[in-house]
Design an enzyme around this catalytic site. Structure first.
Site, mmCIF file in Angstrom:
data_model
loop_
_atom_site.group_PDB
_atom_site.id
_atom_site.type_symbol
_atom_site.label_atom_id
_atom_site.label_comp_id
_atom_site.label_asym_id
_atom_site.label_seq_id
_atom_site.Cartn_x
_atom_site.Cartn_y
_atom_site.Cartn_z
ATOM 1 N N TYR A 11 0.626 -1.074 -0.038
ATOM 2 C CA TYR A 11 0.224 0.416 0.363
ATOM 3 C C TYR A 11 1.109 1.390 -0.819
ATOM 4 C CZ TYR A 11 -3.225 3.134 2.036
ATOM 5 O OH TYR A 11 -4.471 4.440 2.634
ATOM 6 N N ASP A 31 10.121 -6.571 -3.975
ATOM 7 C CA ASP A 31 9.033 -6.975 -3.063
ATOM 8 C C ASP A 31 9.006 -8.619 -3.199
ATOM 9 O OD1 ASP A 31 6.452 -5.216 -2.228
ATOM 10 O OD2 ASP A 31 6.179 -8.281 -2.125
ATOM 11 N N ALA A 68 7.791 -5.069 4.916
ATOM 12 C CA ALA A 68 8.100 -5.760 6.952
ATOM 13 C C ALA A 68 6.522 -6.578 7.008
ATOM 14 C CB ALA A 68 7.646 -4.699 7.553
ATOM 15 N N TYR A 134 4.940 -6.209 16.887
ATOM 16 C CA TYR A 134 5.314 -5.451 16.094
ATOM 17 C C TYR A 134 6.474 -4.790 15.995
ATOM 18 C CZ TYR A 134 4.191 -2.440 12.136
ATOM 19 O OH TYR A 134 4.486 -0.598 11.517
ATOM 20 N N LYS A 138 9.672 -3.306 15.298
ATOM 21 C CA LYS A 138 10.173 -1.875 14.623
ATOM 22 C C LYS A 138 11.147 -0.418 15.159
ATOM 23 C CE LYS A 138 7.717 -1.929 10.482
ATOM 24 N NZ LYS A 138 7.771 -1.471 9.071
ATOM 25 N N LEU A 181 -9.273 0.141 10.122
ATOM 26 C CA LEU A 181 -11.020 0.431 10.350
ATOM 27 C C LEU A 181 -11.533 1.104 8.900
ATOM 28 C CD1 LEU A 181 -13.246 1.093 11.835
ATOM 29 C CD2 LEU A 181 -12.320 3.771 12.306
ATOM 30 N N ARG A 212 -8.381 8.148 16.698
ATOM 31 C CA ARG A 212 -6.847 7.290 15.521
ATOM 32 C C ARG A 212 -7.080 8.978 15.563
ATOM 33 N NH1 ARG A 212 -6.468 4.890 19.042
ATOM 34 N NH2 ARG A 212 -6.254 2.767 19.369
ATOM 35 N N ARG A 272 -10.974 -4.407 21.519
ATOM 36 C CA ARG A 272 -9.369 -5.387 21.180
ATOM 37 C C ARG A 272 -8.608 -4.769 22.146
ATOM 38 N NH1 ARG A 272 -8.378 -3.622 14.558
ATOM 39 N NH2 ARG A 272 -6.624 -1.992 15.824
ATOM 40 N N ASP A 275 -6.041 -1.883 22.177
ATOM 41 C CA ASP A 275 -6.022 -0.865 21.612
ATOM 42 C C ASP A 275 -5.917 0.358 23.081
ATOM 43 O OD1 ASP A 275 -6.046 -1.528 18.585
ATOM 44 O OD2 ASP A 275 -8.669 -1.990 19.469
HETATM 45 N N1 UDP Z 1 -11.723 -0.848 14.700
HETATM 46 C C1 UDP Z 1 -13.012 -1.063 15.022
HETATM 47 N N2 UDP Z 1 -13.342 -2.023 13.994
HETATM 48 C C2 UDP Z 1 -12.867 -2.653 13.257
HETATM 49 C C3 UDP Z 1 -12.069 -2.410 13.073
HETATM 50 C C4 UDP Z 1 -11.440 -1.331 13.808
HETATM 51 O O1 UDP Z 1 -13.861 -0.637 15.923
HETATM 52 O O2 UDP Z 1 -13.419 -3.330 12.757
HETATM 53 C C5 UDP Z 1 -11.341 0.284 15.659
HETATM 54 C C6 UDP Z 1 -9.885 0.079 16.414
HETATM 55 O O3 UDP Z 1 -10.137 -0.820 17.827
HETATM 56 C C7 UDP Z 1 -9.271 1.135 17.133
HETATM 57 C C8 UDP Z 1 -9.827 1.974 15.612
HETATM 58 O O4 UDP Z 1 -11.034 0.890 14.658
HETATM 59 O O5 UDP Z 1 -9.524 1.396 17.854
HETATM 60 C C9 UDP Z 1 -8.546 2.349 14.813
HETATM 61 O O6 UDP Z 1 -8.043 0.478 14.285
HETATM 62 P P1 UDP Z 1 -7.412 0.555 12.948
HETATM 63 O O7 UDP Z 1 -6.944 -0.890 13.075
HETATM 64 O O8 UDP Z 1 -7.289 1.171 11.952
HETATM 65 O O9 UDP Z 1 -5.659 1.198 13.450
HETATM 66 P P2 UDP Z 1 -4.948 0.880 14.911
HETATM 67 O O10 UDP Z 1 -4.996 2.426 15.272
HETATM 68 O O11 UDP Z 1 -4.674 -0.077 15.306
HETATM 69 O O12 UDP Z 1 -3.373 1.057 14.203
#
Ligand code: UDP
Length: 313
Positions: A11, A31, A68, A134, A138, A181, A212, A272, A275
């Site tokens: 991406y 790649d 990565a 992860y 990094k 998301l 975020r 999740r 988070d």
């Molecule tokens: N999230 C959600 N539903 C989804 C995917 C993500 O509610 O299907 C929430 C997740 O818990 C976080 C935010 O969206 O609070 C951003 O998540 P993402 O995985 O996009 O990026 P991250 O911040 O984890 O790198």
């Protein structure tokens, strides 16, 4: 310049490769296609399918390193995979660069190097306490880059990304396992999924969902071109990249509804694991030192571009 872009079929790597070509650089993409796509390599780039441990460095003046493993959940289940690919692979790349006399690198680092922040917005001098392998792998590369700069005169810039979104023309996010998301919400709009899960509504944030910092992939990519110019022998510079504004999960879904015209049903689920409630970057340092500025900072721009690329428009 003659440049090697590792992970240029992914991406962010594909968008950076496209912008480098537009700026007149000569680009080779390396790649292994483990998660990237051959057709994401921009026309005009030379493509080499292979490992970062054996990089094609002939005539190369600088490396932009994206290749990565990048799934947080997978890293918790298979830490060895992350250490060997992300750290081991990068050390092999750095050693090959030393042998060939290539002494400039722009590295794709991450906000996950900071872990749970004490303060927001997060600045580059915040403590680095990654909460998963992860982020730890990094951070280990960032540590190695500092050492290689001091010891061997490498010129390195690490860019620590927050939440990358949007698309650049046809170049978009497409992961076999989609955890992010915005792509998951847009999959509801295109009919690929019936609903989107909201992971937790009991966070200490204004609407209870996580906040975020979303940055447009085109703005992010431009920062790599500035970083390339800023590579200076013996120095390792670190910059955060976000747009300084936070959006909640509910706000993101609302903007997706407005852009797509789809009602986007949601299902509220539990938090999740891992988070943090709020992750917002201070990009003040890169703005001040390299003159970077986000141009497509509105969440609506990112969602519109992502949706257009997804719908093939
Ligand atoms: N999230 C959600 N539903 C989804 C995917 C993500 O509610 O299907 C929430 C997740 O818990 C976080 C935010 O969206 O609070 C951003 O998540 P993402 O995985 O996009 O990026 P991250 O911040 O984890 O790198």
């Amino acid at each position: 310049m003659r440049l090697l872009v590792t992970g240029g079929a992914g991406y962010i790597g594909s968008v950076v490769a496209a912008q480098l070509l537009e700026a007149g650089h000569e680009v080779t993409v390396l790649d292994d296609l483990s998660t990237g796509h051959r057709d994401a390599v921009p026309p005009g780039a030379r493509f080499v399918e292979g490992s970062i441990a054996d990089p094609p460095l002939d005539g190369v003046e600088a490396v932009l390193h994206f290749a990565a493993k990048s799934l947080v959940g997978e890293s918790v289940e298979k830490p060895g995979l992350y250490w060997s690919h992300n750290l081991g692979g990068t050390l092999a790349l750095l050693d090959a660069m030393r042998r060939e006399g290539v002494n400039k690198i722009v590295f794709s680092s991450t906000a996950a190097t900071y872990g749970e922040p004490e303060r927001t917005p997060i600045t580059e001098d915040a403590p680095t306490r990654p909460t998963n392998p992860y982020g730890a792998s990094k951070l280990a590369v960032d540590t190695a880059l500092t050492a290689y700069a001091g010891l061997h005169g490498l010129g390195a810039v690490s860019l620590r990304y927050f939440n990358v979104a949007g698309a650049y023309g046809p170049y978009r996010e497409r992961h076999a396992i989609e955890t992010h998301l915005i792509p998951n919400v847009l999959k509801v709009a295109t009919g690929e999924r019936d609903e989107v899960s909201v992971f937790g509504t009991d966070y200490p944030t204004p609407d209870g969902t996580c906040v975020r910092d979303y940055i447009h992939v085109a703005d992010l990519a431009r920062a790599h071109l500035l970083a390339l110019e800023a590579c200076a022998p013996g120095e390792h510079k670190v910059y955060n990249l976000g747009n300084g504004a936070g959006f909640s999960v509910k706000e993101v879904i609302e903007v997706c509804r407005e852009v797509t015209g789809h009602p986007i049903p949601v299902k509220v689920g539990p938090r999740r694991p891992g988070d943090p409630a709020i992750l917002v970057a201070s990009s003040e340092r890169i703005q001040r030192e390299l003159g970077w500025k986000p141009e497509r900072a509105a969440l609506r721009d990112m969602v519109e571009d992502a949706f257009a690329a997804l719908s093939g428009k």
